[in-house]
Write an enzyme that holds these catalytic residues in place. Sequence first.
Site, mmCIF file in Angstrom:
data_model
loop_
_atom_site.group_PDB
_atom_site.id
_atom_site.type_symbol
_atom_site.label_atom_id
_atom_site.label_comp_id
_atom_site.label_asym_id
_atom_site.label_seq_id
_atom_site.Cartn_x
_atom_site.Cartn_y
_atom_site.Cartn_z
ATOM 1 N N HIS A 385 3.263 -1.412 -5.857
ATOM 2 C CA HIS A 385 3.703 -0.824 -7.113
ATOM 3 C C HIS A 385 4.554 -1.772 -7.928
ATOM 4 O O HIS A 385 4.692 -1.609 -9.137
ATOM 5 C CB HIS A 385 4.347 0.531 -6.857
ATOM 6 C CG HIS A 385 3.324 1.546 -6.441
ATOM 7 N ND1 HIS A 385 2.992 1.761 -5.146
ATOM 8 C CD2 HIS A 385 2.503 2.330 -7.187
ATOM 9 C CE1 HIS A 385 2.022 2.673 -5.091
ATOM 10 N NE2 HIS A 385 1.712 3.035 -6.316
ATOM 11 N N ARG A 491 1.774 8.088 -13.922
ATOM 12 C CA ARG A 491 2.536 7.955 -12.666
ATOM 13 C C ARG A 491 3.994 8.307 -12.976
ATOM 14 O O ARG A 491 4.808 7.425 -13.236
ATOM 15 C CB ARG A 491 2.442 6.531 -12.126
ATOM 16 C CG ARG A 491 1.050 6.106 -11.655
ATOM 17 C CD ARG A 491 1.098 4.707 -11.051
ATOM 18 N NE ARG A 491 -0.104 4.355 -10.331
ATOM 19 C CZ ARG A 491 -1.072 3.573 -10.802
ATOM 20 N NH1 ARG A 491 -0.988 3.074 -12.020
ATOM 21 N NH2 ARG A 491 -2.121 3.284 -10.060
ATOM 22 N N GLU A 626 -7.220 11.104 -2.117
ATOM 23 C CA GLU A 626 -6.772 9.760 -1.732
ATOM 24 C C GLU A 626 -6.770 9.579 -0.225
ATOM 25 O O GLU A 626 -6.464 8.506 0.279
ATOM 26 C CB GLU A 626 -5.338 9.525 -2.227
ATOM 27 C CG GLU A 626 -5.167 9.742 -3.710
ATOM 28 C CD GLU A 626 -3.756 9.439 -4.159
ATOM 29 O OE1 GLU A 626 -3.506 8.302 -4.548
ATOM 30 O OE2 GLU A 626 -2.906 10.356 -4.113
ATOM 31 N N ASP A 650 -5.507 4.225 -2.791
ATOM 32 C CA ASP A 650 -5.039 4.752 -1.514
ATOM 33 C C ASP A 650 -6.195 5.141 -0.611
ATOM 34 O O ASP A 650 -6.114 4.991 0.595
ATOM 35 C CB ASP A 650 -4.122 5.969 -1.743
ATOM 36 C CG ASP A 650 -2.698 5.525 -2.015
ATOM 37 O OD1 ASP A 650 -2.214 4.648 -1.281
ATOM 38 O OD2 ASP A 650 -2.084 6.027 -2.960
ATOM 39 N N ARG A 660 -2.076 -1.641 1.627
ATOM 40 C CA ARG A 660 -2.422 -2.216 0.318
ATOM 41 C C ARG A 660 -1.374 -3.195 -0.184
ATOM 42 O O ARG A 660 -1.609 -3.926 -1.136
ATOM 43 C CB ARG A 660 -2.647 -1.085 -0.712
ATOM 44 C CG ARG A 660 -1.427 -0.263 -0.988
ATOM 45 C CD ARG A 660 -1.769 1.004 -1.767
ATOM 46 N NE ARG A 660 -1.583 0.844 -3.197
ATOM 47 C CZ ARG A 660 -1.568 1.844 -4.075
ATOM 48 N NH1 ARG A 660 -1.760 3.096 -3.659
ATOM 49 N NH2 ARG A 660 -1.389 1.626 -5.350
ATOM 50 N N CYS A 697 -9.342 7.122 -10.754
ATOM 51 C CA CYS A 697 -8.265 6.417 -11.439
ATOM 52 C C CYS A 697 -7.724 5.222 -10.661
ATOM 53 O O CYS A 697 -6.653 4.719 -10.954
ATOM 54 C CB CYS A 697 -7.128 7.380 -11.789
ATOM 55 S SG CYS A 697 -6.419 8.182 -10.345
#
Length: 765
Positions: A385, A491, A626, A650, A660, A697
Amino acid sequence: MSDFQKDNVALMCDIGELVGLFDFDAGLDAFLSKAVSTVAWHMRAAVCSIYLFDPDTADLVLHANQGLNPAMIGRLRLKIGEGITGMALQEMRPICEARATDNPHFKYIPGSHEEKFISFLAVPIQRKMNPVGVITVQDPQWNYFNNNDIQALRVIASQLAGVIENAHLLVHIRDTAANQESVAQQPSATAARFGPGTHCIRGQWASGGMAMGLSTRIGHYLLRSAVEQTCPLDLTEADFDRAVAITERQLLDLQRRLEEKIQDAASMIFGAHVLMLKDEAFSGEIRNQIRAGKNPWTAILDEVRHYADMFSRSPNPALREKVLDVEDLGHRLLHNLSAPTLAGTGPDYTGQIILTEELLPSDILKLAAEGAAGLILLGGGQHSHVAILAKALQIPLVISTDLRLLQLPEQTPILLDAKEGQIVINPGPEAVQTMQELIRSLADSERLAAQARDETFTRDGTSIQLLANLNLVSELDVALRVKAQGIGLYRTEFPFIVRSTFPTEEEQYQGYKSVLDRMKGLPVLFRTLDVGGDKALSYYPVQHENNPFLGLRALRFSLRNPEIFKQQLRAMLRAADGAPNAKIMFPLVASLDEFLSARDLAETCARELKSEGIPHWMPELGLMIELPAAAMLAPELAAAADFLSIGSNDLIQYLLAVDRTNNEVAAWYSPHHPAVLRTLAQIVRAAVPTGKPISLCGNIATDPQMLPFLLGIGLRTFSMDPTAIPAVQQIISRIDISEAEQQAEKMLSFGRQEEVIRYLSTITS
Ligand code: PEP
Ligand code: MG
């Protein structure tokens, strides 16, 4: 019951406001005293007390109280584990007793006048995993405190923790000011160095964009360059005072620009800088040294290095995190001292490529505000992120594991291509020219943005919806410029992450409403908080987790903290009033039960708002697929929810068990894995017959090789980084749906990733 809940929400708003108004000069105890009376009033509790942890004696000391004998303030000390209060800190968990005396740890404090109070609730105040103190409430009624009170007090404890930490920082500076000693910093020289000439390093791309600039290492060696510079002579105390004044102006200006830039109320990101600068123990000590005959340059350098060293050796991680702040402050002061002609022009990092081993979300915000041209992060993953935030702020970021970068001399010329993950050190004239051309072609892609069309069609005329992923409100401009047909994923955790305390319900409501207003009726999918994993809230500690991605993340966090979740849902429901384009989706849903619990809570919020006479609207409620578990349950989930969105970032991580954020295992993170392809197809096949809208997405929505497959399995709506929309629009316009269907069919027939990749290469070559 609902009276208490209602009051708790008002309580959190009031405490949020109080935190915002905290005045360091008035002192921490004055603030805590206001906090206890606010809590006691709203919870209608007879007693509220705040104890702070004293790390020197490992005691809890009563600092503020309402309802007990005021003479105990400052005098009452409890050991960790002593009484219910001490136990709450020892076990780092709230303790709620219907009758305090039933708890074997209950300890009566003579002279406190607490004998008449029966119910007892104690909640630890902690910063990350560090003890900060305990907040308690007591009342004469039996069984007076309920689960909602516990949750409300936990949120308040987290708000208080941030303020107390900054106040401690100040105290730390004051306490140690008299004890100055300069400690020489030893730059470590363990890693190999680059030889002379040009070097090309392949890192991982983490955001788009390109940059040319000079390297600046941030972290513990920030001041090395200052040491290497010759100290300007003839500087006086007046020069220092001027440098302080300019620095303060710059910091306030930076804060203002940052708020304008991200529009997400980044509450006092530069707070610690300003606090230190204004503190007599810091600036005053430098001034004393100047008066004692030290050159201002050396006095600043010595003081800053002293604090940086002291903070970096502190056992308290919160103080260790301040090293960057104090070094940055030193850098600014020296700059403003030595370059008065440049004074007031602002950031130090303009045109610089920042090299760092650690990057917190708040660091990226600061560096963006300070004009950094690009970032190189040693370690980290491109789907993390931090990378998403860099993209949102449009700062080129490349991730590398090459430790030689840490040994680069300051101000080494660097070219950064964050699209390809390329780092060029000491580039020759041809490389510079190539980069200039690339930067020009990037400007072309901005022209492309201007050419973005209102609608997207495949070659055969099938209409495709392209929506934008939004992390910070500032990205709305780009989304609108590229004519996104809505926001397919907001988000909402980023506005929480970039702050130092929880946003209040009102702040959240204003933020959500402004997004809806600006999208003028186009759909906006608000995703509820997705914290945990690699997105920690610095001000809300959770238990240490060995596997945070498998821990208290996303919807689990929200369901475990219903007061926080309800505040967000209430804000969303209020913003949805008069905005039928609003939709809410829940992240990381693992079961139908979880979705139904989240929906129930949204319905409870609607009922409460109604009884309070507050305008609101219940929007469509959807969920993200996810997790493999959600993929398996896609038929049931699609039937229950109003819409679905596939979070492939995810989904790939959990399906293939590949972190990730871990560069070391990046090769295993593959959308071409047959299990990924089949799972995606299975989800879409399950959703289509229900007639419920389904979108995707994750990052694969922008992958030119994956797009035909995604269209081929039946997806028609994608949400993505808005800067990618014009290019994706062009790619889609060249795809024929029936060809894509055949291609997808073929790809689904392969059992090996290698076969998929070979097949794709035959198509694209
Ligand atoms: C995803 O997982 O695909 C997604 C879009 O959510 P995030 O990247 O925020 O986890
Ligand atoms: Mg996700």
